[in-house]
Enzyme design. Sequence first.
Site, short mmCIF file in Angstrom:
data_model
loop_
_atom_site.label_atom_id
_atom_site.label_comp_id
_atom_site.label_asym_id
_atom_site.label_seq_id
_atom_site.Cartn_x
_atom_site.Cartn_y
_atom_site.Cartn_z
CG HIS A 1 -2.68 3.33 2.18
ND1 HIS A 1 -1.94 2.13 2.88
CD2 HIS A 1 -3.80 2.91 1.73
CE1 HIS A 1 -2.64 1.09 2.72
NE2 HIS A 1 -3.77 1.50 2.10
CG ASP B 1 -3.48 15.96 4.32
OD1 ASP B 1 -3.92 16.34 5.33
OD2 ASP B 1 -3.05 16.67 3.13
CB SER C 1 -4.69 -1.58 1.50
OG SER C 1 -5.64 -0.87 2.34
#
Length: 421
Positions: free
Chosen positions: A289, A254, A162
């Site tokens: 993620h 989400d 990330s």
Amino acid sequence: MLRLSRAALLGALLTLACASAASAAVSGASGLRLVSSVPLDERLTELTFTTDALADPVRVRVLLPADAAENPGRRYPTLYLLHGSDGDATAWTDQGDAEALTKDYGMVVVMPDGGAEGWYTNWPNGSRPRWEDFHVEQLIPWIEAHEPVIAARSQRAIAGLSMGGFGALSYAARHPDVFAAAASFSGALDVGVNGGHELGWIVSAQPWGPWSGPQVDWRGHNPTDLAGNLRGVALWLATGTGAAGGPFGGGGPDDVVEPVIHAETASFAARTAALGIARQYDDYGAGGHEWDYWQRDLRQTLPGIMSVFSHPTALPAPWSFTATERDWTMRGYAVHAGRDRLAFRTLSRVRAGGFTLQTDGPTTVTARAGYARRARYVVAMRPTTAGTFRKRSAIVRATRGGRLIVRVPASARVTITRAAV
């Protein structure tokens, strides 16, 4: 005849002496002090430092190879492993299972703190935090002076997830002579994709100033804008689409992060493909993620990184490099723009016989040592942009250190030949 002014000469020499943000010098660790070293198990140690680059003490976790204790004289390659947003130095061992994933590999793994929203950069105006200075200019030299590692570009790799994926590729692009390999797992690799507004947390953090203002400093750290610097660096990319249905769950409505990360990674992949830069890209489809995916990414990438350590990728020759700082150095060359303004400046086709400089105005280039000391050289310049200046040549004498200092009025192709005696 071209003549260097005293100010230009002093500026060029000053550029050589300083370690700028785009410099790959890792020879010293001034400003860094070890506060504590706490063994957590047979392989894992947590270090705490103070540094003039950061306001508060900072932690670094170091994983030694499983056989290090049995081979006290052996030295190993190094993987720098970066955490994501809201993480810290504990993330890869406490959540990412890095200790188990790396136990069969003969490498030292260094996991530094990078700030919850530090973005692996020196923040504007020279203020703290200066994460890039800490990681590249201070931590790497300290590790290579105190841990059983091989101090060579060919034996350094960097990877992250990330925000840390951004950090890994940004550091590799800004310091290609420091890292032989780089990997991004769900990394933010093009902070300007679609105006950058999807990554609102980056825009609100403003690591390179307001997004609405001049964006040169943003682009000067953005892996996609700097992709051309990555020739000779082995690259791995991995990302999901953010859709539900992946093997480890996650994704779906989400997950607002992975779809953006997927678009950014795809943009970087397209840019490297257009430039003919090799990379391995695992665009694995559905998946969120999530740590399970990043663990898998690391597990799948480690063999390739070890292969690079065994068979290092070579830096290109002739070579090119782009940076936006006023002063920067790369592979022994120094660029000094002489004005306090960020702009893209590129050295390309760099070799002993000359170089091409793309710049926004008068710029001093100091070539690396290797010319005959005090010898005279013909420096010929041909503008690459019509009407900027007339073709010209000059006699330039190499310094006692065997360097040439060349004042270039604008973007130009520069040819260097030894002057007749």
